[in-house]
Design an enzyme around this catalytic site. Sequence first.
Site, short mmCIF file in Angstrom:
data_model
loop_
_atom_site.label_atom_id
_atom_site.label_comp_id
_atom_site.label_asym_id
_atom_site.label_seq_id
_atom_site.Cartn_x
_atom_site.Cartn_y
_atom_site.Cartn_z
N PHE A 11 3.25 -1.24 -18.75
CA PHE A 11 3.37 -1.28 -20.14
C PHE A 11 2.19 -2.43 -20.85
O PHE A 11 1.98 -2.28 -22.25
CB PHE A 11 4.59 -2.28 -20.56
CG PHE A 11 4.53 -3.59 -20.21
CD1 PHE A 11 4.17 -4.62 -21.01
CD2 PHE A 11 5.16 -4.01 -19.03
CE1 PHE A 11 4.13 -5.90 -20.84
CE2 PHE A 11 5.23 -5.58 -18.71
CZ PHE A 11 4.47 -6.30 -19.55
N LYS B 204 2.39 9.81 -17.41
CA LYS B 204 3.65 9.29 -17.67
C LYS B 204 3.16 7.85 -18.10
O LYS B 204 3.32 6.84 -17.00
CB LYS B 204 4.39 9.42 -16.09
CG LYS B 204 5.98 9.63 -16.49
CD LYS B 204 6.50 8.07 -17.26
CE LYS B 204 6.77 7.13 -16.66
NZ LYS B 204 7.25 5.78 -17.14
N GLU C 88 7.40 3.39 -20.66
CA GLU C 88 8.45 3.87 -21.57
C GLU C 88 8.61 2.72 -22.67
O GLU C 88 9.51 2.70 -23.46
CB GLU C 88 9.84 3.93 -20.86
CG GLU C 88 10.62 2.86 -20.17
CD GLU C 88 9.95 2.33 -19.00
OE1 GLU C 88 8.79 2.93 -18.62
OE2 GLU C 88 10.40 1.34 -18.26
N SER D 201 3.66 -2.76 -10.97
CA SER D 201 4.20 -3.83 -10.11
C SER D 201 4.16 -3.11 -8.61
O SER D 201 4.21 -1.95 -8.34
CB SER D 201 5.67 -4.16 -10.21
OG SER D 201 6.53 -3.07 -10.27
N CYS E 40 -2.83 -8.31 -15.20
CA CYS E 40 -2.74 -8.27 -13.84
C CYS E 40 -3.90 -9.09 -13.56
O CYS E 40 -3.84 -9.61 -12.23
CB CYS E 40 -2.67 -6.96 -13.19
SG CYS E 40 -4.29 -6.19 -13.70
N GLU F 54 5.24 -13.32 -8.80
CA GLU F 54 4.36 -13.04 -10.05
C GLU F 54 5.37 -13.11 -11.24
O GLU F 54 6.04 -12.48 -11.61
CB GLU F 54 3.63 -11.50 -10.00
CG GLU F 54 2.92 -11.06 -11.40
CD GLU F 54 2.63 -9.89 -11.26
OE1 GLU F 54 3.44 -8.88 -10.75
OE2 GLU F 54 1.61 -9.37 -11.82
P1 NAD Z 1 6.33 -1.40 -13.54
O1 NAD Z 1 6.10 -1.05 -11.99
O2 NAD Z 1 7.77 -1.74 -13.84
O3 NAD Z 1 5.96 0.06 -14.20
C1 NAD Z 1 5.00 0.82 -13.97
C2 NAD Z 1 5.14 2.26 -14.29
O4 NAD Z 1 6.18 2.69 -13.37
C3 NAD Z 1 5.92 2.59 -15.67
O5 NAD Z 1 5.41 3.76 -16.20
C4 NAD Z 1 7.33 2.67 -15.34
O6 NAD Z 1 8.10 3.69 -16.12
C5 NAD Z 1 7.30 3.26 -13.74
N1 NAD Z 1 8.53 2.90 -12.88
C6 NAD Z 1 9.14 1.61 -13.13
N2 NAD Z 1 10.30 1.59 -12.12
C7 NAD Z 1 10.18 2.57 -11.38
C8 NAD Z 1 10.83 3.06 -10.43
N3 NAD Z 1 12.02 2.60 -9.92
N4 NAD Z 1 10.57 4.29 -9.69
C9 NAD Z 1 9.43 5.28 -10.43
N5 NAD Z 1 8.85 4.53 -11.37
C10 NAD Z 1 9.21 3.57 -12.14
O7 NAD Z 1 5.14 -2.36 -14.15
P2 NAD Z 1 5.21 -2.98 -15.55
O8 NAD Z 1 6.28 -3.89 -15.84
O9 NAD Z 1 5.11 -1.77 -16.52
O10 NAD Z 1 3.89 -3.61 -15.60
C11 NAD Z 1 3.57 -4.96 -15.20
C12 NAD Z 1 3.04 -4.89 -13.55
O11 NAD Z 1 1.86 -3.98 -13.54
C13 NAD Z 1 2.73 -6.37 -13.18
O12 NAD Z 1 3.22 -6.44 -12.03
C14 NAD Z 1 1.16 -6.27 -13.15
O13 NAD Z 1 0.56 -7.04 -12.44
C15 NAD Z 1 0.95 -4.73 -12.74
N6 NAD Z 1 -0.48 -4.24 -13.20
C16 NAD Z 1 -1.35 -4.24 -12.25
C17 NAD Z 1 -2.60 -3.72 -12.73
C18 NAD Z 1 -3.62 -3.60 -11.58
O14 NAD Z 1 -4.47 -3.10 -11.81
N7 NAD Z 1 -3.39 -3.98 -10.46
C19 NAD Z 1 -2.99 -3.53 -13.98
C20 NAD Z 1 -1.93 -3.74 -14.94
C21 NAD Z 1 -0.68 -4.14 -14.44
#
Ligand code: NAD
Length: 511
Positions: free
Chosen positions: A164, A188, A191, A241, A296, A396
């Site tokens: 997000f 994808k 959401e 994450s 991140c 985090e």
């Molecule tokens: P998230 O992991 O909750 O979601 C990321 C994606 O995965 C979304 O599209 C979501 O719909 C999908 N998703 C979520 N739960 C899922 C599941 N159980 N099964 C399959 N798909 C699923 O992350 P977020 O809250 O959207 O973003 C924040 C996180 O992203 C933080 O941990 C941040 O550090 C990380 N991040 C990392 C980087 C990097 O380059 N390392 C960059 C940006 C964000």
Amino acid sequence: MTQVAEPRPADAASTAESIGHWIGGQRVAGTSGRSGSIWNPATGALARQVDFASVGDVDRAVAAAAAAFPAWRALSLSRRTEILFRIRNLVDAHRGELAALLTAEHGKVPADALGEIARGIENLEFACGVPQLLKGGFSEQVSTGVDVYQIRQPLGVVAGITPFNFPAMVPIWMFGNALACGNTFVLKPSEKDPSASLRLAELLTEAGVPDGVFNVVQGDKVAVDRLLEHPDVAALSFVGSTPIARHIYETGTRHGKRVQALGGAKNHMVVLPDADVEMAADAAVSAGYGSSGERCMAISVVVAVGDVGDALVSAISSRLPKIRVGPGSDASSEMGPLITREHRDRVAGYLDSGAAQGARVVVDGRLDPTFGGEGFFLGASLIDGVRPDMDCYLDEIFGPVLGVVRVDTYAEALALVNDNPFGNGTAIFTRDGGAARQFQFDCHVGMVGINVPIPVPVAYYSFGGWKASLFGDTHMYGPEGINFYTRAKVVTARWPDPGTSHVDLGFPRTR
Ligand code: NAD
């Protein structure tokens, strides 16, 4: 972390605008009957609904991408490059409009949203150089009359799953290079803020990207898990994450796919006793609270070495009341809301757990006047005396809560950085070049800043952490992105005079 959505309640469905998918070059409504809510984080109001893809919706998107692949792959490099230039120019021309979508759904203030688009444009500019990037090697006369050359070819249908916090830039990190290399793409997006993905899809079509080359499916775990197992998806790029990154990597590779999965972070900023305290405080505040800490690469922990702690904590805390927290619609706002109410409350909870576990809350963001209203705001917060066993250190936080750990020596600071399970980014602030170089040599982290608090690599290097911040071998975008989205083929060729031909059962020799 996403949960599988409930069926959409009838009253919400009738009032809120619905965001659907982009399949085969057009907007398509969802068929699953499941949806999620998109909030305006600055007001707390329900803004729209987003359709959650069914397995059938995902299959239609993958089928569209698979059908478009042969022609896209066969397009000349110069024609693909021409389209990439047009994408770059259209994103540039619409940067204000795209930034406004980010502000509306993510909540980041306009300057921050425009910065996100600007960094995305740099990635598109890199992708415009694809004719140069895809040049292979050629070795003449490796044996008598024999030449060898390597070419890089696209993988086929590739998918991107994005978080997000960068609803435009992270998708661009992926699809810019993927399309440039001749792949077709299924995105994808998160959401929580999906509108930018559809606007980008429209701009790609306007730029001349053929129908089916770029598709978007909205949704949750149902859509992601289908992409992970779909036999026609060759590779997956993920940013999000760590628990989900691990799931994506393990499941995707089990299904025979190439996977790069970037996870969470806990970025330490080490401040040595010789650092310029005012400059270090400016950097810690900029990197700790920019985008409300939802980056991140945000600095989450300041490691104060030796006797610098008191002056540094005082310099940081004196800056916090001056940060203007407010909605992106107010031009004076510097820090917007958090993404959801639940996330804001979870972040604020670290102020209580930190205090209960023995740390000192120096600045409590819950005292900011924006806290407690309808929007999901939390003011900039500072916790001193953090220890590695506290929840506010272990987790985090992903919000505007900065912790300060005090240590006596450089060696202790380095051990803290290297013992942490994450290894995304880190920074060192010092005037001692030798100490900085030693830190760069010693630390187990993928991206390092020397007097630079957010060392996000420029588009012609690659982005990625170490340890629990990245699963897979390849970092994202830049040269490693080109490698990820292509596979090498090595050709050995000769054009002999048929009169010299004979049978030789020995292993081919070059001398
Ligand atoms: P998230 O992991 O909750 O979601 C990321 C994606 O995965 C979304 O599209 C979501 O719909 C999908 N998703 C979520 N739960 C899922 C599941 N159980 N099964 C399959 N798909 C699923 O992350 P977020 O809250 O959207 O973003 C924040 C996180 O992203 C933080 O941990 C941040 O550090 C990380 N991040 C990392 C980087 C990097 O380059 N390392 C960059 C940006 C964000």
